[in-house]
Design a protein around this motif. Structure first.
Motif, PDB file in Angstrom:
ATOM      1  N   ASP A   1     -63.188   4.700-101.398  1.00 36.07           N
ATOM      2  CA  ASP A   1     -63.303   3.945-100.146  1.00 36.07           C
ATOM      3  C   ASP A   1     -62.950   4.869 -98.980  1.00 36.07           C
ATOM      4  O   ASP A   1     -61.886   4.737 -98.373  1.00 36.07           O
ATOM      5  N   PRO A   2     -63.833   5.820 -98.662  1.00 38.34           N
ATOM      6  CA  PRO A   2     -63.514   6.780 -97.610  1.00 38.34           C
ATOM      7  C   PRO A   2     -63.414   6.101 -96.245  1.00 38.34           C
ATOM      8  O   PRO A   2     -63.945   5.016 -96.033  1.00 38.34           O
ATOM      9  N   ASP A   3     -62.708   6.773 -95.336  1.00 40.99           N
ATOM     10  CA  ASP A   3     -62.585   6.244 -93.987  1.00 40.99           C
ATOM     11  C   ASP A   3     -63.957   6.174 -93.318  1.00 40.99           C
ATOM     12  O   ASP A   3     -64.844   6.984 -93.584  1.00 40.99           O
ATOM     13  N   LEU A   4     -64.099   5.191 -92.444  1.00 45.38           N
ATOM     14  CA  LEU A   4     -65.307   5.045 -91.638  1.00 45.38           C
ATOM     15  C   LEU A   4     -64.933   5.454 -90.224  1.00 45.38           C
ATOM     16  O   LEU A   4     -63.994   4.902 -89.649  1.00 45.38           O
ATOM     17  N   THR A   5     -65.619   6.450 -89.673  1.00 42.85           N
ATOM     18  CA  THR A   5     -65.321   6.942 -88.331  1.00 42.85           C
ATOM     19  C   THR A   5     -66.504   6.660 -87.419  1.00 42.85           C
ATOM     20  O   THR A   5     -67.643   7.015 -87.730  1.00 42.85           O
ATOM     21  N   VAL A   6     -66.222   5.983 -86.300  1.00 42.47           N
ATOM     22  CA  VAL A   6     -67.251   5.657 -85.314  1.00 42.47           C
ATOM     23  C   VAL A   6     -66.842   6.297 -84.001  1.00 42.47           C
ATOM     24  O   VAL A   6     -65.740   6.065 -83.495  1.00 42.47           O
ATOM     25  N   ASN A   7     -67.719   7.126 -83.443  1.00 41.63           N
ATOM     26  CA  ASN A   7     -67.449   7.745 -82.149  1.00 41.63           C
ATOM     27  C   ASN A   7     -67.818   6.773 -81.042  1.00 41.63           C
ATOM     28  O   ASN A   7     -68.938   6.265 -81.002  1.00 41.63           O
ATOM     29  N   VAL A   8     -66.850   6.532 -80.145  1.00 40.72           N
ATOM     30  CA  VAL A   8     -67.052   5.635 -79.009  1.00 40.72           C
ATOM     31  C   VAL A   8     -66.671   6.421 -77.762  1.00 40.72           C
ATOM     32  O   VAL A   8     -65.489   6.497 -77.401  1.00 40.72           O
TER      33      VAL A   8
ATOM     34  N   ARG B   1     -65.065  -8.233-102.696  1.00 40.45           N
ATOM     35  CA  ARG B   1     -64.048  -7.801-103.660  1.00 40.45           C
ATOM     36  C   ARG B   1     -64.671  -6.925-104.736  1.00 40.45           C
ATOM     37  O   ARG B   1     -64.099  -5.916-105.142  1.00 40.45           O
ATOM     38  N   MET B   2     -65.855  -7.293-105.192  1.00 47.22           N
ATOM     39  CA  MET B   2     -66.543  -6.521-106.219  1.00 47.22           C
ATOM     40  C   MET B   2     -66.928  -5.143-105.666  1.00 47.22           C
ATOM     41  O   MET B   2     -66.799  -4.131-106.370  1.00 47.22           O
ATOM     42  N   CYS B   3     -67.373  -5.087-104.422  1.00 43.55           N
ATOM     43  CA  CYS B   3     -67.766  -3.808-103.813  1.00 43.55           C
ATOM     44  C   CYS B   3     -66.596  -2.838-103.711  1.00 43.55           C
ATOM     45  O   CYS B   3     -66.793  -1.624-103.740  1.00 43.55           O
ATOM     46  N   ARG B   4     -65.384  -3.362-103.602  1.00 40.81           N
ATOM     47  CA  ARG B   4     -64.212  -2.488-103.549  1.00 40.81           C
ATOM     48  C   ARG B   4     -64.019  -1.756-104.864  1.00 40.81           C
ATOM     49  O   ARG B   4     -63.416  -0.692-104.914  1.00 40.81           O
ATOM     50  N   HIS B   5     -64.515  -2.311-105.951  1.00 37.51           N
ATOM     51  CA  HIS B   5     -64.274  -1.737-107.275  1.00 37.51           C
ATOM     52  C   HIS B   5     -65.472  -1.023-107.875  1.00 37.51           C
ATOM     53  O   HIS B   5     -65.311  -0.262-108.828  1.00 37.51           O
TER      54      HIS B   5
ATOM     55  N   GLU C   1     -61.496  -3.599 -97.440  1.00 38.36           N
ATOM     56  CA  GLU C   1     -60.423  -4.533 -97.112  1.00 38.36           C
ATOM     57  C   GLU C   1     -60.605  -5.078 -95.695  1.00 38.36           C
ATOM     58  O   GLU C   1     -60.428  -6.271 -95.442  1.00 38.36           O
ATOM     59  N   VAL C   2     -61.001  -4.215 -94.757  1.00 42.10           N
ATOM     60  CA  VAL C   2     -61.248  -4.640 -93.376  1.00 42.10           C
ATOM     61  C   VAL C   2     -62.418  -5.624 -93.330  1.00 42.10           C
ATOM     62  O   VAL C   2     -62.363  -6.639 -92.638  1.00 42.10           O
ATOM     63  N   LEU C   3     -63.486  -5.350 -94.076  1.00 45.26           N
ATOM     64  CA  LEU C   3     -64.621  -6.274 -94.131  1.00 45.26           C
ATOM     65  C   LEU C   3     -64.215  -7.626 -94.706  1.00 45.26           C
ATOM     66  O   LEU C   3     -64.660  -8.675 -94.232  1.00 45.26           O
ATOM     67  N   THR C   4     -63.352  -7.606 -95.719  1.00 41.92           N
ATOM     68  CA  THR C   4     -62.884  -8.853 -96.314  1.00 41.92           C
ATOM     69  C   THR C   4     -62.075  -9.662 -95.303  1.00 41.92           C
ATOM     70  O   THR C   4     -62.263 -10.874 -95.165  1.00 41.92           O
ATOM     71  N   ILE C   5     -61.191  -8.995 -94.576  1.00 37.35           N
ATOM     72  CA  ILE C   5     -60.393  -9.682 -93.553  1.00 37.35           C
ATOM     73  C   ILE C   5     -61.297 -10.234 -92.457  1.00 37.35           C
ATOM     74  O   ILE C   5     -61.140 -11.376 -92.019  1.00 37.35           O
ATOM     75  N   PHE C   6     -62.261  -9.437 -91.993  1.00 36.89           N
ATOM     76  CA  PHE C   6     -63.193  -9.883 -90.956  1.00 36.89           C
ATOM     77  C   PHE C   6     -63.982 -11.101 -91.426  1.00 36.89           C
ATOM     78  O   PHE C   6     -64.154 -12.074 -90.689  1.00 36.89           O
ATOM     79  N   ASN C   7     -64.437 -11.076 -92.669  1.00 37.04           N
ATOM     80  CA  ASN C   7     -65.177 -12.202 -93.234  1.00 37.04           C
ATOM     81  C   ASN C   7     -64.308 -13.456 -93.268  1.00 37.04           C
ATOM     82  O   ASN C   7     -64.769 -14.553 -92.938  1.00 37.04           O
ATOM     83  N   GLU C   8     -63.042 -13.314 -93.648  1.00 32.93           N
ATOM     84  CA  GLU C   8     -62.160 -14.468 -93.728  1.00 32.93           C
ATOM     85  C   GLU C   8     -61.833 -15.035 -92.347  1.00 32.93           C
ATOM     86  O   GLU C   8     -61.683 -16.245 -92.192  1.00 32.93           O
ATOM     87  N   VAL C   9     -61.738 -14.159 -91.329  1.00 31.26           N
ATOM     88  CA  VAL C   9     -61.536 -14.645 -89.956  1.00 31.26           C
ATOM     89  C   VAL C   9     -62.761 -15.449 -89.510  1.00 31.26           C
ATOM     90  O   VAL C   9     -62.622 -16.542 -88.939  1.00 31.26           O
ATOM     91  N   LEU C  10     -63.958 -14.931 -89.775  1.00 31.44           N
ATOM     92  CA  LEU C  10     -65.179 -15.673 -89.429  1.00 31.44           C
ATOM     93  C   LEU C  10     -65.250 -16.996 -90.181  1.00 31.44           C
ATOM     94  O   LEU C  10     -65.666 -18.017 -89.618  1.00 31.44           O
TER      95      LEU C  10
END
Length: 96
Positions: free
Chosen positions: A8-15, A75-79, A27-36
């Motif tokens: 699960d390498p870091d994702l870097t976005v230049n802004v 969750r499956m994608c994490r593994h 994990e961030v995607l899972t949290i974002f999904n649960e907030v939505l």
């Protein structure tokens, strides 16, 4: 480097002049999904209180249900990760 970090390498976005670095992206995607999911069901519940908004509420509950279906997929994608195969796969398998 731990196996989890490698999978699960870091994702870097230049802004502009800054970089947004996301650690543990699944994990961030899972949290974002649960907030939505929480927002969708909360707004849908409020809409059910107003009779003329019941159609909107039903759509929001459908969208929320889809988000609930996304949870196990994330969750499956994490593994499970797909990577380029080894050239000497037979040799690798025999060394086990």
């Amino acid at each position: 480097m731990s196996s989890n970090k490698r999978n699960d390498p870091d994702l870097t976005v230049n802004v502009g002049e800054h970089q947004l670095i996301v650690h543990h992206r699944y994990e961030v995607l899972t949290i974002f999904n649960e907030v939505l999911l929480a927002i969708t069901f909360t707004v849908g519940s409020i809409c059910f209180l107003i009779s003329k908004w019941e159609d909107i509420a039903a759509w929001l509950f459908l969208i929320g249900s889809i988000h609930m279906g996304i949870r196990p997929f994330l969750r499956m994608c994490r593994h499970i990760h797909l990577r380029k195969g080894r050239r000497n796969l037979a040799k690798h398998m025999s060394s086990r």
